[in-house]
Scaffold this motif. Sequence first.
Motif, mmCIF file in Angstrom:
data_model
loop_
_atom_site.group_PDB
_atom_site.id
_atom_site.type_symbol
_atom_site.label_atom_id
_atom_site.label_comp_id
_atom_site.label_asym_id
_atom_site.label_seq_id
_atom_site.Cartn_x
_atom_site.Cartn_y
_atom_site.Cartn_z
ATOM 1 N N THR A 114 5.527 44.981 29.769
ATOM 2 C CA THR A 114 4.439 45.656 30.748
ATOM 3 C C THR A 114 3.211 44.825 29.910
ATOM 4 N N GLU A 115 3.238 44.196 29.008
ATOM 5 C CA GLU A 115 2.003 43.399 28.432
ATOM 6 C C GLU A 115 2.580 42.281 27.640
ATOM 7 N N ILE A 116 1.476 41.026 27.533
ATOM 8 C CA ILE A 116 2.044 40.205 26.641
ATOM 9 C C ILE A 116 0.675 39.586 26.445
ATOM 10 N N GLY A 117 0.248 39.585 24.836
ATOM 11 C CA GLY A 117 -1.176 39.347 24.691
ATOM 12 C C GLY A 117 -0.895 38.120 23.647
ATOM 13 N N VAL A 118 -1.626 37.032 23.760
ATOM 14 C CA VAL A 118 -1.669 35.932 22.836
ATOM 15 C C VAL A 118 -3.127 35.723 22.469
ATOM 16 N N ARG A 119 -3.319 35.899 21.046
ATOM 17 C CA ARG A 119 -4.592 35.558 20.251
ATOM 18 C C ARG A 119 -4.514 34.750 19.356
ATOM 19 N N SER A 120 -5.556 33.578 19.589
ATOM 20 C CA SER A 120 -5.315 32.269 18.716
ATOM 21 C C SER A 120 -6.581 32.115 17.747
ATOM 22 N N THR A 121 -6.338 31.464 16.580
ATOM 23 C CA THR A 121 -7.331 30.864 15.988
ATOM 24 C C THR A 121 -7.158 29.305 15.941
ATOM 25 N N ASP A 122 -7.888 28.739 15.147
ATOM 26 C CA ASP A 122 -7.678 27.150 14.758
ATOM 27 C C ASP A 122 -6.186 26.880 14.397
ATOM 28 N N ALA A 123 -5.827 27.696 13.424
ATOM 29 C CA ALA A 123 -4.448 27.480 12.683
ATOM 30 C C ALA A 123 -3.425 28.353 13.110
ATOM 31 N N GLU A 124 -3.691 29.406 13.724
ATOM 32 C CA GLU A 124 -2.516 30.349 13.801
ATOM 33 C C GLU A 124 -2.608 31.202 15.351
ATOM 34 N N ILE A 125 -1.588 31.726 15.839
ATOM 35 C CA ILE A 125 -1.654 32.487 16.927
ATOM 36 C C ILE A 125 -0.736 33.871 16.699
ATOM 37 N N GLU A 126 -1.260 34.723 17.478
ATOM 38 C CA GLU A 126 -0.521 36.116 17.279
ATOM 39 C C GLU A 126 -0.292 36.489 18.639
ATOM 40 N N VAL A 127 1.120 36.913 18.857
ATOM 41 C CA VAL A 127 1.815 37.243 19.860
ATOM 42 C C VAL A 127 2.136 38.542 19.835
ATOM 43 N N GLU A 128 1.613 39.343 21.068
ATOM 44 C CA GLU A 128 2.118 40.917 21.013
ATOM 45 C C GLU A 128 2.981 41.081 22.476
ATOM 46 N N VAL A 129 3.897 41.601 22.251
ATOM 47 C CA VAL A 129 4.800 41.908 23.350
ATOM 48 C C VAL A 129 5.115 43.513 23.598
ATOM 49 N N ARG A 130 4.630 44.161 24.769
ATOM 50 C CA ARG A 130 4.872 45.597 24.918
ATOM 51 C C ARG A 130 5.977 45.640 25.961
ATOM 52 N N LEU A 131 6.910 46.529 25.585
ATOM 53 C CA LEU A 131 7.943 46.663 26.845
ATOM 54 C C LEU A 131 8.006 48.270 26.909
ATOM 55 N N GLN A 132 8.572 48.654 27.946
ATOM 56 C CA GLN A 132 8.712 50.005 28.373
ATOM 57 C C GLN A 132 10.087 50.401 28.894
#
Length: 230
Positions: A114-132
């Motif tokens: 349902t949703e994939i979010g990618v948030r990034s900084t200079d050194a790191e990224i955060e990936v959030e996956v939502r399933l239903q």
Amino acid sequence: MPSLRLLPDLEESIRQIPGVRAVSVVTDAQAQPKEVHVLAAPGKPAKQIVRDVQSLAMAQFDIDLDHRIVSVVQIEDESADPTASDLLDLGDTEVAAPEEVLQEIEAQARPVITEIGVRSTDAEIEVEVRLQLDEDTFVGIERGAAAASARPRLVASATISALDELLGVPAAVESAAVVDTGTHAVALVVLTLSIPRVGAQSVAGSAVVRGDETDAVARAVLAAVNRRLG
């Protein structure tokens, strides 16, 4: 919680029993059988088929099956319409109707993205996956290095994290990458599932990139899991 099928090797072995046409072993999240549905040809007594299934499960997989969870349906031929004679009296064993058995064999839990979010900084990224799945939402989050080469593995790991409650067994990402096949880019994922009484099982999935590589990687993970559970 939806029913799972985490014992494909047991299903395949039961299919080798003479007269058995199709099998569905439904498990709980700990990979313990809670329903065994068998579609068989006539000729052998249904109670004997149940005993054969129990003996095979114990001898090959050290699984002690309760005869009450084994349902057997015998049909004269695959094209014949089910009749009352197709439902067999197994005493304490509950017998499912032929249509219900076939639906159980075919129907699988299929979570959707349902949703994939990618948030990034200079050194790191955060990936959030939502399933239903049905009315339930499952979320997985992974963080790692911001390097582009690391992103497919992070997306795959976040997807596995979201699937954790559904799988009920430890899972890890062996590899995840997006490759160019010449005409298409394809996400390829290899996973390891640690299944009780079976051991480590490698499964693979792929998905064509449709504009978004992160979405393709997540779909490749689902393809790998669906293939194993199906």
